[in-house]
Design an enzyme around this catalytic site. Structure first.
Site, PDB file in Angstrom:
ATOM      1  N   ASP A 185       0.603  -1.637  -0.332  1.00 26.07           N
ATOM      2  CA  ASP A 185       0.361   0.057   0.467  1.00 26.07           C
ATOM      3  C   ASP A 185       0.472   0.669  -0.223  1.00 26.07           C
ATOM      4  O   ASP A 185       2.360   1.237   0.209  1.00 26.07           O
ATOM      5  CB  ASP A 185      -0.277   0.207   1.829  1.00 26.07           C
ATOM      6  CG  ASP A 185      -1.918   0.491   1.123  1.00 26.07           C
ATOM      7  OD1 ASP A 185      -1.818   1.113  -0.055  1.00 26.07           O
ATOM      8  OD2 ASP A 185      -3.515   0.611   1.573  1.00 26.07           O
ATOM      9  N   ASP A 199     -10.987   1.897  -2.964  1.00 22.32           N
ATOM     10  CA  ASP A 199     -11.386   1.819  -2.050  1.00 22.32           C
ATOM     11  C   ASP A 199     -12.796   1.776  -1.781  1.00 22.32           C
ATOM     12  O   ASP A 199     -13.629   1.207  -0.804  1.00 22.32           O
ATOM     13  CB  ASP A 199     -11.177   2.679  -0.631  1.00 22.32           C
ATOM     14  CG  ASP A 199      -9.295   2.403  -0.198  1.00 22.32           C
ATOM     15  OD1 ASP A 199      -9.136   1.398   0.000  1.00 22.32           O
ATOM     16  OD2 ASP A 199      -8.902   3.082   0.123  1.00 22.32           O
TER      17      ASP A 199
HETATM   18  C1  GLA Z   1      -5.844   2.522   1.901  1.00 21.09           C
HETATM   19  C2  GLA Z   1      -6.224   0.295   1.920  1.00 21.09           C
HETATM   20  C3  GLA Z   1      -7.131  -0.194   2.176  1.00 21.09           C
HETATM   21  C4  GLA Z   1      -6.617  -0.439   4.016  1.00 21.09           C
HETATM   22  C5  GLA Z   1      -6.126   0.576   4.371  1.00 21.09           C
HETATM   23  C6  GLA Z   1      -5.469   0.088   5.237  1.00 21.09           C
HETATM   24  O1  GLA Z   1      -7.017   2.529   2.404  1.00 21.09           O
HETATM   25  O2  GLA Z   1      -6.572   1.117   0.280  1.00 21.09           O
HETATM   26  O3  GLA Z   1      -7.883  -1.438   1.068  1.00 21.09           O
HETATM   27  O4  GLA Z   1      -6.006  -1.471   2.898  1.00 21.09           O
HETATM   28  O5  GLA Z   1      -5.153   1.254   3.598  1.00 21.09           O
HETATM   29  O6  GLA Z   1      -4.798   1.032   5.903  1.00 21.09           O
END
Ligand code: GLA
Length: 733
Positions: free
Chosen positions: A480, A550
């Site tokens: 990420d 997301d």
């Molecule tokens: C980001 C990702 C999510 C999750 C969060 C965790 O927003 O896109 O899918 O993994 O971080 O903090």
């Protein structure tokens, strides 16, 4: 051979699939001009001088030197440089040791060879000697002693030409590069539209189409990553081009950092497209003898509308960009615990989810954010990549082994590029984050960005990843990156290299990804950046899939996935079934529809299987069976857009057709139901017109031709957000 040089008129002809691209050398000074890009034309006869208009006013400088500026400003140059009167968007701006920024390049030599070279430190498409031919044209600025090599590769069976550029300082003094773009193409005429992909967090990659017109329009990112807001993609197309008809020229930069694409309508009704690293805050010092490599631009031509451009990008990326053992494989059906538990989990909770998941046929458990340091919310611990054994009681190996015993694989989340101010790492190394002296760096999600220009930092990050990944049977990593870059200062680099931070940062990310994928080839890597903030071909070189957004709401995902699939294959689009009401939007959609939408991506779950309604849980084994039945087709087939909700406000429809046209999967999602209306007729695309197809559910047969022209009525869907799959197989010719 896809590339040839014609001595008499001094032109290069690059042929790729159904595409030709022509470059010529003109005038006594050997200017390099762009003649043509588009549908394949015969090698000869071609009147190059006339196509380049060098027999018209203002002529070349050897004929009319008093109007050299007019020539420089109108000639369709193959690679534009700054400072000598080409006032359109330029590709190369240098600052020499005297502080001047004048540069002009002319042809010096060339070579043509089979195959495709790799780019130093950068991801790029690849191909072998059977599929690719490469042309390198070396140009020089004799005053500066600068060498600019333009590199082109054609793909024999695809309408694809790639470009990149190398700039070499042959002088004995330092020079500074202030802008080095990767491609420049001048199109005759101005009656074009352009397409780009815009967005935001949870609204990534919406399609925008607009007329080119005079002056400049640009698509760009200066956020350090390719961004949610924009994508390193732009297409130029005929005004009347549509999904299935017309000339379309797609450009995509294989790079994950700041980029720019400028489309400029010029005074004499010509259109220039340039693309490359964004020059804002970019600088690169070239010491004597040093060379800089600019990233690759993929250029795709389609003579059959936007749909064919999309399918060409998909074919190229599936076969000539994505690597690793998962590229051609069905990916395990995973359950990611993020929307299931957020930070609130421990060994027992994860195991109880895994037990239920195993019963339902789920194949992998992914432990998302919150397993390390003291991280119980998003305010701390990034950088402290040590397992929090208060939550993961018994340790990581124990948890992974237990999950494995249930028959599930295990995956884990990292955010390697970041550091929390509240972390042991920051307390020990406050100078390891990007910052400028005497200024507190700006926070985003309460975190700072690690200074990856510093090798010591990169080594630390890699050693933590390696340690965790070697300590247990982990077969998936979600990588990420949850904030943009700001406070561009490095306490490691000298002051004259501070302008290099953003490109050096991207190169360091690539180096880390390269090491990870080389040393842990069995790991399935899914890239992520606050959802889909870094969905670009550079990242796809290392990870075969990217978390697309997301926003997991099935209806929002229609537009997000529709836009993403404009360029990127369905096999790369991270898509999960999540719980309702949806956590981002509060919308409730049928579980079945959520499954149909996730099926057009990697497919997985993002919910707590121990807590969802019984009727939803019961549907999971059927959905997984559906995934296994159709994923080979979805991963490898040709994707056709049929209708989309953003345009018609009512329904979405797409289809995937196998390469041999023997199998078709149509997905229809009715977004809003209408009272007192007939069924919706859809016309399929890409079938074998002469064949008979059987609907595997109803056993009804249809001719391919009727399905494509007369169409198919979708009946029996009552209510909003309802979906349907139609699976057709070829019976006979
Ligand atoms: C980001 C990702 C999510 C999750 C969060 C965790 O927003 O896109 O899918 O993994 O971080 O903090």
């Amino acid at each position: 051979m896809g590339i040839r040089f014609f001595e008499d008129q001094k032109y290069f002809k690059l042929d790729a699939g159904n595409t030709s691209y022509i470059i010529a050398i003109v005038g006594d000074e050997k200017f390099l001009g762009h003649v043509y890009f588009g549908k394949k034309v015969p090698d000869e006869p071609l009147d190059i001088a006339s196509l380049l208009r060098i027999n018209e006013y203002p002529f070349t400088p050897s004929v009319n030197n008093r109007e050299r500026i007019s020539f420089n400003d109108t000639f369709p140059t193959e690679y534009s440089t700054h400072g000598l009167g080409d006032f359109r968007e330029s590709c190369l701006v240098i600052r020499d040791s005297n502080g001047h920024s004048v540069c002009g390049i002319t042809y010096s030599s060339h070579k043509i060879y089979r195959g495709k070279p790799a780019l130093k430190g950068l991801p790029a498409t690849f191909g072998d000697e059977d599929s690719c031919t490469t042309l390198e044209i070396t140009c020089c600025d004799k005053v500066l002693d600068l060498e600019v090599t333009l590199v082109y590769t054609t793909f024999e069976n695809l309408d694809v030409i790639t470009r990149s550029v190398r700039v070499k300082n042959n002088s004995n003094k330092d020079i500074k590069l202030e802008k080095v773009l990767s491609a420049c193409v001048d199109f005759d005429g101005i009656d074009y539209d352009m397409i780009s992909l815009h967005g935001s967090w949870a609204r990534e990659r919406r399609i925008q189409r607009m007329p080119v017109g005079f002056d400049k329009k640009s698509v760009n990112s200066i956020r350090g990553g390719s961004s949610h807001q924009s994508n390193p993609f732009v297409a130029l197309l005929d005004r009347d081009a549509n999904e299935d008809y017309g000339n379309v020229y797609g450009f995509n930069l294989v790079y994950s950092g700041n980029f720019t694409a400028v489309v400029e309508g010029g005074q004499f009704e010509a259109t220039r497209v340039v693309m490359g690293i964004n020059p804002t805050n970019f600088e690169w010092t070239l010491a004597p003898g040093e060379e800089f490599t600019a990233p690759e631009v993929v250029m795709v031509y389609s003579d059959e509308g936007i749909g064919k451009m999309t399918r060409t990008f998909h074919d190229l990326y599936r076969n000539h960009l994505i690597r690793g053992r998962y590229r051609d494989k069905k990916r395990p059906v995973l359950l990611n615990c993020w929307e299931a538990t957020y930070f609130d989990f421990n060994t027992e909770k994860l195991l109880s989810i895994a037990r239920e998941a195993a019963k339902l046929g789920i194949e992998m458990l992914v432990m998302d954010d919150g397993w390390f340091g003291k991280r119980n919310d998003d305010n701390s611990s990034l950088g402290d990549w040590y397992v929090n054994e208060e939550k993961i009681q018994g340790g990581l190996k124990y948890l992974v082994d237990e999950v494995n015993k249930l028959g599930l694989e295990f995956g884990i989340w990292f955010e390697p590029e970041m550091i929390s101010p509240d972390s042991d790492l920051y307390r020990a190394h406050p100078d390891w984050c990007l910052h400028v002296p005497n200024r507190k760096p700006a926070l985003s999600r309460n975190q700072y960005v690690l200074d990856l220009t510093n090798d010591e930092v990169v080594e630390y990050v890699y050693s933590r990843l390696k340690d965790i990944l070697s300590g247990a049977n982990i077969t998936y990593v979600k990588w990420d990156m949850n904030r943009p870059l700001s406070d561009l200062g490095s306490s490691y680099l000298p002051k004259e290299k501070q302008g290099e931070i953003q490109h050096r940062y991207v190169l360091a990310v690539y180096k880390l990804l390269d090491r990870l994928t080389t040393e842990f080839p069995h790991i399935l890597l899914e890239s992520c950046s606050g959802g889909g903030g870094r969905f670009d071909p550079g990242i796809l070189y290392y990870s075969p899939q990217v978390w697309c957004s997301d926003d997991t709401d099935a209806i929002e995902r229609l537009a997000i996935q529709h836009g993403t699939a404009m360029v990127y294959p369905l096999s790369t689009i991270g898509a999960h079934v999540s719980d309702c009401p949806n956590h981002v939007l509060g919308r409730t959609t049928p579980f079945e529809t959520r499954g149909f939408v996730a099926l057009a991506g990697t497919f997985g779950y993002e919910l707590d299987v121990t807590r969802i309604p019984e009727e939803d849980r019961k549907m999971i084994p059927q959905q997984i069976e559906m995934y296994h039945r159709y994923n080979d087709l979805i991963r490898t087939g040709d994707y056709y857009r049929i209708a989309n909700y953003t345009d018609n406000n009512r329904y979405d429809c797409w289809a995937v057709v196998s390469k041999d046209k023997a199998e078709v999967l149509v997905t229809y999602i009715k977004v809003l139901h209408r009272p007192n209306f007939h069924s919706q007729r859809i016309r399929l695309k890409g079938l074998d017109e002469k064949a008979i197809y059987r609907d595997t559910e109803t056993n009804r047969v249809y001719s391919g031709s009727a399905l494509m022209h007369a169409g198919l009525n979708i009946v029996g869907l009552h209510g909003d957000f309802k979906g349907k799959l139609i699976h057709l197989v070829k019976e006979s010719e």
